[in-house]
Write a protein that holds these residues in place. Structure first.
Motif, PDB file in Angstrom:
ATOM      1  N   TYR A 309       0.946  -1.030  -0.022  1.00 51.50           N
ATOM      2  CA  TYR A 309      -0.048  -0.164  -0.026  1.00 51.50           C
ATOM      3  C   TYR A 309       0.871   1.256   0.051  1.00 51.50           C
ATOM      4  O   TYR A 309       0.574   2.124   0.732  1.00 51.50           O
ATOM      5  N   PHE A 310       1.809   1.465  -0.922  1.00 54.15           N
ATOM      6  CA  PHE A 310       2.982   2.239  -0.782  1.00 54.15           C
ATOM      7  C   PHE A 310       2.243   3.606  -0.946  1.00 54.15           C
ATOM      8  O   PHE A 310       2.710   4.810  -0.235  1.00 54.15           O
ATOM      9  N   LEU A 311       1.211   3.856  -1.798  1.00 56.86           N
ATOM     10  CA  LEU A 311       0.661   4.975  -2.319  1.00 56.86           C
ATOM     11  C   LEU A 311      -0.566   5.496  -1.432  1.00 56.86           C
ATOM     12  O   LEU A 311      -1.146   6.343  -1.493  1.00 56.86           O
ATOM     13  N   ASP A 312      -0.733   4.547  -0.409  1.00 62.21           N
ATOM     14  CA  ASP A 312      -1.832   4.751   0.727  1.00 62.21           C
ATOM     15  C   ASP A 312      -1.120   4.540   1.923  1.00 62.21           C
ATOM     16  O   ASP A 312      -1.914   3.627   2.888  1.00 62.21           O
ATOM     17  N   SER A 313      -0.092   4.788   2.297  1.00 59.31           N
ATOM     18  CA  SER A 313       0.809   4.471   3.542  1.00 59.31           C
ATOM     19  C   SER A 313       0.397   5.124   4.636  1.00 59.31           C
ATOM     20  O   SER A 313       1.200   5.974   5.304  1.00 59.31           O
ATOM     21  N   HIS A 314      -0.839   4.939   5.381  1.00 63.27           N
ATOM     22  CA  HIS A 314      -1.245   5.512   6.657  1.00 63.27           C
ATOM     23  C   HIS A 314      -0.288   5.142   7.557  1.00 63.27           C
ATOM     24  O   HIS A 314      -0.054   6.249   8.524  1.00 63.27           O
ATOM     25  N   PHE A 315       0.031   3.934   7.915  1.00 59.60           N
ATOM     26  CA  PHE A 315       0.810   3.457   9.070  1.00 59.60           C
ATOM     27  C   PHE A 315       2.343   3.997   8.945  1.00 59.60           C
ATOM     28  O   PHE A 315       2.912   4.423  10.112  1.00 59.60           O
ATOM     29  N   ILE A 316       2.926   3.965   7.651  1.00 56.56           N
ATOM     30  CA  ILE A 316       3.981   4.742   7.467  1.00 56.56           C
ATOM     31  C   ILE A 316       3.914   6.064   7.892  1.00 56.56           C
ATOM     32  O   ILE A 316       4.997   6.554   8.413  1.00 56.56           O
ATOM     33  N   ASP A 317       3.014   6.861   7.574  1.00 55.32           N
ATOM     34  CA  ASP A 317       2.980   8.375   7.878  1.00 55.32           C
ATOM     35  C   ASP A 317       2.813   8.448   9.256  1.00 55.32           C
ATOM     36  O   ASP A 317       3.513   9.287   9.918  1.00 55.32           O
ATOM     37  N   PHE A 320       6.367   7.994  10.934  1.00 52.63           N
ATOM     38  CA  PHE A 320       7.188   8.842  10.625  1.00 52.63           C
ATOM     39  C   PHE A 320       6.761  10.218  11.421  1.00 52.63           C
ATOM     40  O   PHE A 320       7.689  10.957  11.831  1.00 52.63           O
ATOM     41  N   PHE A 321       5.616  10.593  11.715  1.00 52.16           N
ATOM     42  CA  PHE A 321       4.978  11.485  12.430  1.00 52.16           C
ATOM     43  C   PHE A 321       5.644  11.440  13.876  1.00 52.16           C
ATOM     44  O   PHE A 321       6.151  12.374  14.657  1.00 52.16           O
ATOM     45  N   SER A 363      10.550   3.530   3.067  1.00 48.66           N
ATOM     46  CA  SER A 363      10.349   4.742   2.226  1.00 48.66           C
ATOM     47  C   SER A 363       8.798   5.570   2.703  1.00 48.66           C
ATOM     48  O   SER A 363       7.936   4.677   3.002  1.00 48.66           O
ATOM     49  N   LEU A 364       8.945   6.592   2.541  1.00 52.31           N
ATOM     50  CA  LEU A 364       7.942   7.551   2.542  1.00 52.31           C
ATOM     51  C   LEU A 364       7.116   8.160   1.399  1.00 52.31           C
ATOM     52  O   LEU A 364       8.098   8.635   0.741  1.00 52.31           O
ATOM     53  N   CYS A 365       5.961   7.821   1.201  1.00 49.50           N
ATOM     54  CA  CYS A 365       5.347   8.428  -0.275  1.00 49.50           C
ATOM     55  C   CYS A 365       5.398  10.114   0.002  1.00 49.50           C
ATOM     56  O   CYS A 365       4.824  10.375   0.899  1.00 49.50           O
ATOM     57  N   SER A 366       6.112  10.795  -0.878  1.00 53.21           N
ATOM     58  CA  SER A 366       6.456  11.998  -0.521  1.00 53.21           C
ATOM     59  C   SER A 366       5.535  12.960  -1.076  1.00 53.21           C
ATOM     60  O   SER A 366       5.374  14.269  -0.768  1.00 53.21           O
ATOM     61  N   PHE A 369       1.347  13.179   2.065  1.00 50.97           N
ATOM     62  CA  PHE A 369       1.614  12.875   3.502  1.00 50.97           C
ATOM     63  C   PHE A 369       0.171  13.126   4.200  1.00 50.97           C
ATOM     64  O   PHE A 369      -0.349  14.258   4.412  1.00 50.97           O
ATOM     65  N   TYR A 370      -0.102  12.085   5.129  1.00 52.36           N
ATOM     66  CA  TYR A 370      -1.537  12.062   5.796  1.00 52.36           C
ATOM     67  C   TYR A 370      -1.668  13.205   6.906  1.00 52.36           C
ATOM     68  O   TYR A 370      -2.602  13.927   6.990  1.00 52.36           O
ATOM     69  N   TYR A 371      -0.553  13.387   7.462  1.00 53.25           N
ATOM     70  CA  TYR A 371      -0.724  14.541   8.511  1.00 53.25           C
ATOM     71  C   TYR A 371       0.109  15.803   8.035  1.00 53.25           C
ATOM     72  O   TYR A 371       0.610  16.498   8.907  1.00 53.25           O
ATOM     73  N   TYR A 372      -0.221  16.055   6.896  1.00 53.15           N
ATOM     74  CA  TYR A 372       0.415  17.262   6.424  1.00 53.15           C
ATOM     75  C   TYR A 372      -0.446  18.605   6.965  1.00 53.15           C
ATOM     76  O   TYR A 372       0.294  19.545   7.515  1.00 53.15           O
TER      77      TYR A 372
END
Length: 428
Positions: A309-317, A320-321, A363-366, A369-372
């Motif tokens: 789910y790289f383009l919808d990576s909620h947990f990765i975001d 990173f937060f 990697s973070l989808c740049s 970013f969900y928490y922008y």
């Protein structure tokens, strides 16, 4: 004389034809070596192998006899009208579909593959049923061995140690669906997980009972790691980049820095782990517990999302937060003191190290970013001069009743002095 261009073209065509087909069902991945080497033990099972990747691993053979005991219980307690041969035949029908769920080509023979799937699936179903306390089952084969249970729990949520969810659900529905129409396999999985790994919400499902079978409507759950991810997804969808443009990652200041400029932290009551909000100077973060299994579970959700789910990576975001928010033990202390983190692993330094290292090589989808929005508003708040001054006043002058009295006295004295000065000028 041979034509080199023609030879090369022939070779390339042969290679292209020999490429394995990438199945759209693929959802169980081998952890890349560059990620695995950071902390290999987080991706390997300790007690039980599930699926083909660790099948017949020498260190995991002790549980194979236990799987046979679980199969025996499954057969005796399930639908009496269905025998062992029927279950084997069903898995045989599913074999190619199950194989297609694995990223790598599974080399097991059909005989060994079907046997493995049956033993692993019935082991899990029987374990979940016994653990839920909603069924009248006899003593569990490994009852009383608490440390084994805790290790098995961890092993079931590793990305390389998975069976497709549809296999487990299908076998459970056939064996127990009509006897327990109000307990779906999703209910059972949620009950077993019991929010012990992370807070979350149970996936919404609808059971439709017919005279023949139970149909389960709900999210397309790939496997248990995907189940955990679905449970903790935020309540709001990610904004569509086509309507808002790119939202390149912004990251917050650390918890201690934000606290120093007056940001207040509270433990959110949201049932979704990833529901982080910032409103009117208050950062709301759902409470979470750091325990011995947390790092392994988090790492495996990260790698699954990274691969699938790289383009919808909620947990990765989300990770990173938190990694930006937590740099030092002092940052952890802020979140512990506010009831956001419940630390079961001892030192705050250990928690800080966990978040500082867990996203390495992920990697973070740049572009989205969900928490922008949260980070943008946090940074704007922190950069406002008034908020910085208010925080200084609150810390240095308003943190004690006598200090407050002193400030009031000074203000009154200043006002009186100004009035006296003005009066003196007007009387001349």
């Amino acid at each position: 004389m041979e034509d080199p261009v023609s030879n090369i073209a022939t070779w390339i065509r042969d290679e292209l034809e020999s490429l394995p087909v990438v199945s759209p069902l693929r959802c169980i991945y081998k952890v890349p070596q560059y990620v695995r080497k950071v902390k290999e033990e987080s991706y390997q099972p300790w007690t039980v192998s599930i699926g083909p990747i660790y099948h017949q691993h020498p260190s995991l053979q002790a549980m194979e006899k236990q799987k046979l005991r679980h199969l025996e219980r499954f057969l005796t307690q399930g639908n009496n009208a269905i025998g062992l041969e029927s279950y084997i035949g069903l898995i045989k029908e599913w074999e190619q579909q199950v194989r297609s769920c694995y990223e790598m080509e599974v080399s097991l023979s059909s005989h060994d593959f079907i046997k493995m799937v049956l033993l692993d699936a019935t082991f899990i179903i029987d374990l979940f049923m016994w653990s839920s306390f909603r069924f009248s089952l006899e003593n569990h084969p490994i009852q009383g061995i608490v440390e084994v249970f805790s290790r098995v729990e961890r092993d079931l949520f590793l990305e390389e140690n998975q069976l497709p969810f549809f296999v487990l659900k299908g076998l459970y529905d056939i064996a127990f669906g009509m006897a327990y129409p109000h307990i779906s396999f999703i209910d059972l999985t949620w009950s077993y997980m019991g929010c012990g790994f992370m807070p979350g919400k149970e996936p919404e499902v609808e059971n439709t009972i017919t005279s023949e079978k139970i149909r389960l409507k709900g999210p397309n759950i790939k496997h248990f790691v995907d189940f955990l991810r679905i449970c903790c997804l935020p309540s709001k969808d990610r904004p569509n980049p086509n309507s808002i443009g790119n939202r390149y990652p912004l990251f917050p200041l650390s918890a201690t820095q934000l606290s120093a400029v007056g940001v207040k932290f509270i433990a959110s009551k949201s049932s979704s782990l990833l529901d982080i909000r910032f409103r009117r100077g208050v950062l709301e973060i759902p409470k979470f517990t750091i325990q011995d299994t947390t790092e392994a579970v988090y790492r495996n959700i990260l790698i699954f999302e990274h691969c699938h789910y790289f383009l919808d990576s909620h947990f990765i975001d989300y990770i990173f937060f938190l990694d930006s928010l937590i740099n030092t033990p002092q940052d952890v202390e802020v979140l512990v003191r506010k009831g956001i983190i419940e630390n079961w692993i001892g030192s705050n330094e250990a928690v800080a190290n966990l978040f500082n290292e867990i996203s390495k090589h992920i990697s973070l989808c740049s572009s989205n970013f969900y928490y922008y929005d949260v980070c943008r508003d946090l940074n704007a708040y922190a950069n406002t001069s008034w908020h910085r001054w208010k925080a200084v006043l609150s810390k240095d002058y308003f943190n004690h009743p006598w200090a407050i009295m002193s400030v009031i006295y000074a203000i009154v004295l200043l006002v009186l002095t100004l009035l006296q000065t003005i009066s003196g000028f007007t009387s001349k």
